[in-house]
Design a protein around this motif. Sequence first.
Motif, short mmCIF file in Angstrom:
data_model
loop_
_atom_site.label_atom_id
_atom_site.label_comp_id
_atom_site.label_asym_id
_atom_site.label_seq_id
_atom_site.Cartn_x
_atom_site.Cartn_y
_atom_site.Cartn_z
N ALA A 132 -2.42 4.82 6.26
CA ALA A 132 -3.06 4.55 7.81
C ALA A 132 -4.67 4.96 7.41
O ALA A 132 -5.44 4.42 7.96
N GLU A 133 -4.89 6.09 6.88
CA GLU A 133 -6.28 6.31 6.44
C GLU A 133 -7.12 5.35 5.62
O GLU A 133 -8.12 4.92 6.15
N ALA A 134 -6.43 4.62 4.73
CA ALA A 134 -7.34 3.84 3.79
C ALA A 134 -7.45 2.54 4.54
O ALA A 134 -8.55 1.95 4.17
N LEU A 135 -6.35 2.24 5.42
CA LEU A 135 -6.53 0.83 6.10
C LEU A 135 -7.13 0.70 7.48
O LEU A 135 -7.07 -0.22 8.27
N SER A 136 -7.27 2.03 8.01
CA SER A 136 -7.94 2.23 9.34
C SER A 136 -6.92 1.99 10.31
O SER A 136 -7.22 1.34 11.43
N PHE A 137 -5.71 2.18 10.33
CA PHE A 137 -4.63 2.18 11.16
C PHE A 137 -4.20 3.48 11.69
O PHE A 137 -4.54 4.71 11.06
N SER A 138 -3.53 3.86 12.69
CA SER A 138 -2.66 5.13 13.09
C SER A 138 -1.60 4.94 12.38
O SER A 138 -0.84 4.12 12.01
N PRO A 139 -1.30 6.43 11.86
CA PRO A 139 0.21 6.47 11.28
C PRO A 139 1.36 5.83 11.95
O PRO A 139 2.31 5.05 11.67
N ARG A 165 13.40 8.07 3.79
CA ARG A 165 12.52 9.29 3.98
C ARG A 165 13.13 10.39 3.34
O ARG A 165 14.29 10.82 3.39
N THR A 166 12.26 10.97 2.54
CA THR A 166 12.47 12.02 1.67
C THR A 166 11.56 13.28 2.12
O THR A 166 10.48 13.38 1.47
N GLY A 167 11.78 14.14 3.22
CA GLY A 167 10.69 15.13 3.74
C GLY A 167 9.67 14.43 4.37
O GLY A 167 9.86 13.55 5.25
N ARG A 168 8.28 14.63 3.85
CA ARG A 168 7.52 14.09 4.48
C ARG A 168 7.18 12.70 3.87
O ARG A 168 6.16 12.07 4.52
N ARG A 169 7.47 12.47 2.72
CA ARG A 169 7.22 11.36 2.02
C ARG A 169 8.38 10.59 2.40
O ARG A 169 9.38 10.63 2.87
N VAL A 170 7.66 8.99 2.11
CA VAL A 170 8.50 7.99 2.27
C VAL A 170 8.79 6.99 0.99
O VAL A 170 7.60 6.90 0.28
N ALA A 171 9.88 6.91 0.51
CA ALA A 171 10.26 6.07 -0.67
C ALA A 171 10.75 4.83 -0.26
O ALA A 171 11.41 4.47 0.41
N GLU A 185 0.81 -1.11 -0.04
CA GLU A 185 -0.04 0.05 0.07
C GLU A 185 0.97 1.30 -0.01
O GLU A 185 0.47 2.35 -0.67
N LEU A 186 1.94 1.37 0.67
CA LEU A 186 2.95 2.29 0.83
C LEU A 186 3.43 2.62 -0.60
O LEU A 186 3.56 3.85 -0.93
N ALA A 187 3.78 1.57 -1.35
CA ALA A 187 4.25 1.62 -2.69
C ALA A 187 3.20 2.57 -3.64
O ALA A 187 3.64 3.35 -4.58
N HIS A 188 2.05 2.15 -3.43
CA HIS A 188 0.92 2.73 -4.15
C HIS A 188 0.48 3.98 -3.76
O HIS A 188 0.01 5.13 -4.48
N ARG A 189 0.47 4.26 -2.62
CA ARG A 189 -0.14 5.66 -2.07
C ARG A 189 0.96 6.68 -1.69
O ARG A 189 0.62 7.83 -1.50
N GLY A 190 2.33 6.22 -1.33
CA GLY A 190 3.13 7.17 -1.28
C GLY A 190 3.45 7.86 0.25
O GLY A 190 4.64 8.25 0.52
N THR A 191 2.54 7.82 0.95
CA THR A 191 2.73 8.36 2.55
C THR A 191 2.13 7.37 3.44
O THR A 191 1.26 6.71 3.24
#
Length: 291
Positions: free
Chosen positions: A23-30, A51-57, A12-18
């Motif tokens: 967390a929002e999509a899967l009902s978890f906390s960040p 991590r690059t700023g607020r995004r995670v690669a 999911e992180l690979a598709h959503r980027g953050t």
Amino acid sequence: MLDVRRLRLLRELAHRGTIAAVAEALSFSPSAVSQQLSLLERETGVSLLKRTGRRVALTPAGQNLVRHAEDVLERLEHAEAELAAVRSGLAGPVRIGSYPSATRAIIPAALAALAREHPMLEARVLDVDPVGVAAALRAGELDLALVHEYDVVPAEPQPGLTGEELFTEPMYLAARTPSSLNDHSTSPWIMAPPGRLCRTMAMRACQAAGFTPHVRHEVDDFATVLALVALGQGVALIPHLGATAPPPGLSLTRLPMSRRTRTVHRAGAADHPAVATVTAALRMAVPPELL
């Protein structure tokens, strides 16, 4: 042994980027998502994220693991389909995503057939814009969806998802008199709000004709759009399913464009009895003129 739930989070992180979007999509906390991904890194013994700023690669190792995760999740879908096939009868919920014109023209007949032939199967319909379908399927919020694409806005391949063509419908220019796109380079236009697939389609079609349209009204309901066109409030592009009951004082000129609709589900789920049964019911419900 790698944890499948953590692999799903990485995918999911690979598709959503953050992490926040995951967390929002899967009902978890960040923080819970971050913790699970850190545990996955410990399980693998390599760095998966940077991590690059607020995004995670994802690192190259992380990208490779996501490719394996897609295969693992597809195999699990196959396994679930095989288990469901040996149960007696179809029962329980199956969640179907759809877009408004298909919901109105196709879904009712499909639901009637499903209720008649499989009364224990609980079909649930959710209106979902095509741009959000892939995320909803991967998150497990949908089991099957109807999505559409236009000649001028082809769909991008979505890893982990597959499907089949259902029908193709013609597109029309809705105006008060028979005309072509080039006749309306200075006319007011009625389009869906920005961000909607229909808006992108209409903008690209006009630009291909050599002009940028002046958008007067932003409406995401074809019946309302047609009513406004009949009142002389502008012109619009309408697919066949959106133009089945045009009001008086309206001309529909067929264009060399089309809209294609297909069913989409998670890779590996094609043989799941519920998915296969709903797909067959949807195909039987397609209006004859579109077959």
